[in-house]
Design an enzyme around this catalytic site. Structure first.
Site, PDB file in Angstrom:
ATOM      1  N   ARG A  35       0.740  -1.228   0.077  1.00 60.05           N
ATOM      2  CA  ARG A  35       0.020  -0.053   0.098  1.00 60.05           C
ATOM      3  C   ARG A  35       0.822   1.275  -0.149  1.00 60.05           C
ATOM      4  O   ARG A  35       0.431   2.049  -0.608  1.00 60.05           O
ATOM      5  CB  ARG A  35      -0.809  -0.023   1.248  1.00 60.05           C
ATOM      6  CG  ARG A  35      -2.078  -0.928   0.939  1.00 60.05           C
ATOM      7  CD  ARG A  35      -3.033  -1.188   2.246  1.00 60.05           C
ATOM      8  NE  ARG A  35      -4.001  -1.841   1.871  1.00 60.05           N
ATOM      9  CZ  ARG A  35      -4.862  -2.241   2.786  1.00 60.05           C
ATOM     10  NH1 ARG A  35      -4.933  -1.958   4.021  1.00 60.05           N
ATOM     11  NH2 ARG A  35      -5.843  -2.941   2.382  1.00 60.05           N
ATOM     12  N   LYS A 197     -19.249 -18.618  -0.505  1.00 59.05           N
ATOM     13  CA  LYS A 197     -20.905 -18.426  -0.533  1.00 59.05           C
ATOM     14  C   LYS A 197     -21.518 -17.658  -1.603  1.00 59.05           C
ATOM     15  O   LYS A 197     -21.072 -16.511  -2.001  1.00 59.05           O
ATOM     16  CB  LYS A 197     -21.065 -17.525   0.807  1.00 59.05           C
ATOM     17  CG  LYS A 197     -20.863 -18.706   1.832  1.00 59.05           C
ATOM     18  CD  LYS A 197     -21.246 -17.691   3.186  1.00 59.05           C
ATOM     19  CE  LYS A 197     -21.225 -18.681   4.392  1.00 59.05           C
ATOM     20  NZ  LYS A 197     -21.343 -18.110   5.761  1.00 59.05           N
ATOM     21  N   GLY A 353     -10.818  -9.416  -1.745  1.00 57.22           N
ATOM     22  CA  GLY A 353     -10.367 -10.436  -0.742  1.00 57.22           C
ATOM     23  C   GLY A 353      -9.254 -11.479  -1.220  1.00 57.22           C
ATOM     24  O   GLY A 353      -8.209 -11.068  -1.375  1.00 57.22           O
ATOM     25  N   GLY A 376     -13.135  -4.447   0.326  1.00 57.46           N
ATOM     26  CA  GLY A 376     -14.725  -4.228   0.171  1.00 57.46           C
ATOM     27  C   GLY A 376     -14.864  -3.143  -0.714  1.00 57.46           C
ATOM     28  O   GLY A 376     -16.048  -3.190  -1.245  1.00 57.46           O
TER      29      GLY A 376
HETATM   30  P1  AMP Z   1     -14.801 -15.508  -0.622  1.00 54.18           P
HETATM   31  O1  AMP Z   1     -14.144 -14.890   0.394  1.00 54.18           O
HETATM   32  O2  AMP Z   1     -16.309 -15.561  -0.445  1.00 54.18           O
HETATM   33  O3  AMP Z   1     -14.133 -15.289  -2.114  1.00 54.18           O
HETATM   34  O4  AMP Z   1     -14.286 -17.201  -0.352  1.00 54.18           O
HETATM   35  C1  AMP Z   1     -13.156 -17.448  -0.318  1.00 54.18           C
HETATM   36  C2  AMP Z   1     -13.011 -19.020   0.399  1.00 54.18           C
HETATM   37  O5  AMP Z   1     -13.772 -19.696  -0.307  1.00 54.18           O
HETATM   38  C3  AMP Z   1     -11.774 -19.529   0.579  1.00 54.18           C
HETATM   39  O6  AMP Z   1     -11.366 -19.511   1.929  1.00 54.18           O
HETATM   40  C4  AMP Z   1     -11.686 -21.014  -0.010  1.00 54.18           C
HETATM   41  O7  AMP Z   1     -11.101 -21.818   0.685  1.00 54.18           O
HETATM   42  C5  AMP Z   1     -13.178 -21.202   0.080  1.00 54.18           C
HETATM   43  N1  AMP Z   1     -13.614 -22.166  -0.816  1.00 54.18           N
HETATM   44  C6  AMP Z   1     -13.598 -22.192  -2.212  1.00 54.18           C
HETATM   45  N2  AMP Z   1     -13.877 -23.373  -2.688  1.00 54.18           N
HETATM   46  C7  AMP Z   1     -14.496 -24.077  -1.749  1.00 54.18           C
HETATM   47  C8  AMP Z   1     -15.199 -25.337  -1.558  1.00 54.18           C
HETATM   48  N3  AMP Z   1     -15.320 -25.972  -2.728  1.00 54.18           N
HETATM   49  N4  AMP Z   1     -15.516 -25.776  -0.385  1.00 54.18           N
HETATM   50  C9  AMP Z   1     -15.466 -25.145   0.663  1.00 54.18           C
HETATM   51  N5  AMP Z   1     -14.672 -23.801   0.582  1.00 54.18           N
HETATM   52  C10 AMP Z   1     -14.252 -23.299  -0.588  1.00 54.18           C
END
Ligand code: AMP
Length: 395
Positions: A35, A197, A353, A376
């Site tokens: 940064r 998610k 992220g 964010g």
């Molecule tokens: P996000 O912050 O929503 O981008 O999610 C990132 C997280 O999703 C990471 O920590 C990954 O380990 C998790 N992730 C990705 N694919 C899977 C999966 N098939 N099952 C569980 N967690 C997952």
């Protein structure tokens, strides 16, 4: 959109909101200076014009004045990166700050103490903003990481500089990169959304359906789509209450002529552990007791082909549990594909992220067109929100 190039800073004091919220170790040494490095071009341009720089930032989440969150800890590192001496004043408003700013000479840099030592910063207090504003002649916002916050130093302060406010180079670059994906990019435009998610990405998906030609849905969130369509997902991560939403997204995508690509096979593991037993299975046939943890070889190939025919690519979210070495292959393969497409002339933006962490960890940082510095702020931009820190400069 006013940027630094619209101003000559000769004999002017630039009051710059930077994002120097850098990680420190237990010895208070900076462990990732990205940064600070990112703000350097802005600072150097102003100094070379014959102006001076007053830098203001937050660091961490202090509760009142707490020495461990003092920006004093980063003075040496900032000096090393900028190659100029950095003066420090142990307050950001008050008599000492006023005198230090008043005495600042062209070519000099002054760093103010942590803005968040005052609760007025996050409250967006007008009086506090005005006190800060009095320190400089031109307000420059170069802090993308906090542009989604209507804080005193990121947004409210801009009111006090009706004709003399602009974006720094970093923030301008962030805005241009997002615009390339959302508005001006060459077609076909592809968004790759992965991660855990559906619920955390839903607003992004809905907004992006109007902008893209292809959408890859990977990682944990793809299982909600698979189950909603009648597939067997074993123990894979799934949000049952979002299945209707998933079907609705697929319907909307079809109506808008967006081609949606979902994994066709998967690496299934018999435990959520790096040493678990694994097998490659059809995405619709994951056995009970097994969970999908990474993209399978056919999915990797499918995604590669989509990436290679795209001219503008957005990547947010990993394709698997990349923190575990055994399940990082899909994410690495996607990074390789995007790097190759970029080499062939595509524009690629990685942001938000965990994908930034993955890109850095696997060494793709310099092989994509742009890696966003804001988590964010990037996600909210992709949701279609005009960030308050950006609106305050444009108005
Ligand atoms: P996000 O912050 O929503 O981008 O999610 C990132 C997280 O999703 C990471 O920590 C990954 O380990 C998790 N992730 C990705 N694919 C899977 C999966 N098939 N099952 C569980 N967690 C997952």
């Amino acid at each position: 959109m006013k940027t630094l190039n619209d101003f000559n800073f000769k004999n002017k004091k630039a009051l710059i909101r930077v994002d120097f919220n850098v990680p420190l170790n237990e010895k208070f040494e900076v462990t990732d200076a990205t940064r600070i490095v990112s703000a350097k071009p802005t600072i150097i341009k102003i100094l070379e014009d014959g102006g001076s720089c007053i830098l203001m930032s937050h660091l961490g989440r202090p509760k009142g004045v707490q020495d461990e969150f003092s920006l004093r800890h980063i003075v040496k590192e900032t000096e090393n990166i900028l190659g100029v001496k950095v003066k420090f004043v142990s307050e950001c408003v008050g008599e000492q700050a006023r005198i230090a700013a008043a005495n600042l000479q062209p070519g000099e840099v002054l760093l103010l103490e942590n803005l968040r030592f005052h609760k007025e910063e996050e409250a967006g207090d007008r009086g506090f903003s005005e006190k800060l504003a009095k320190l400089g002649d031109i307000y420059v916002n170069d802090a993308f990481g906090t542009a989604h916050r209507a804080h005193a130093s990121t947004t409210i302060i801009a009111d006090f500089f009706p004709k003399s406010k602009c974006f720094g180079y970093l923030l301008a670059q962030e805005i241009e990169s997002i615009d390339k994906v959302m508005k001006t990019g060459e077609k076909p435009v592809l968004a790759v959304l992965g991660g855990a998610k559906v619920s955390s990405k839903i607003t992004i998906i809905e907004n992006i359906l109007d902008k893209v030609d292809h959408l890859i849905i990977g990682g944990g969130m793809s299982f909600t789509f698979i189950k909603a369509q009648g597939g067997k997902i074993g123990n894979s991560i799934c949000e049952d209450d979002k299945m209707d939403l998933a079907l609705d997204i697929l319907k909307k995508a079809k109506a808008k002529n967006v081609q949606v690509h979902i994994p066709v096979d998967v690496i299934a593991a018999d435990a959520f552990s790096n040493d678990a037993n694994t097998q490659v299975v059809d995405i619709n046939e994951i056995p009970d007791g097994w969970e999908g943890v990474d993209a399978g070889p056919k999915s990797i190939k499918l995604f590669h082909d989509v990436v290679m025919k795209s001219k503008t690519i957005l990547w947010n979210g990993p394709l698997g549990v990349f923190e575990m070495e055994s399940f990082a292959k899909g994410t690495i393969a996607l990074g390789n594909s995007i790097a190759e497409a970029t080499k062939n002339g595509a524009f690629s933006l990685v942001g938000g992220g965990d994908s930034v962490a993955a890109v850095k960890q696997f060494g793709f940082e310099n092989k994509v067109s742009y890696v966003s510095t804001g988590g964010g702020a990037m996600l909210e931009s992709l949701e279609g929100i005009v960030l308050p820190g950006i609106a305050a400069i444009i108005e």
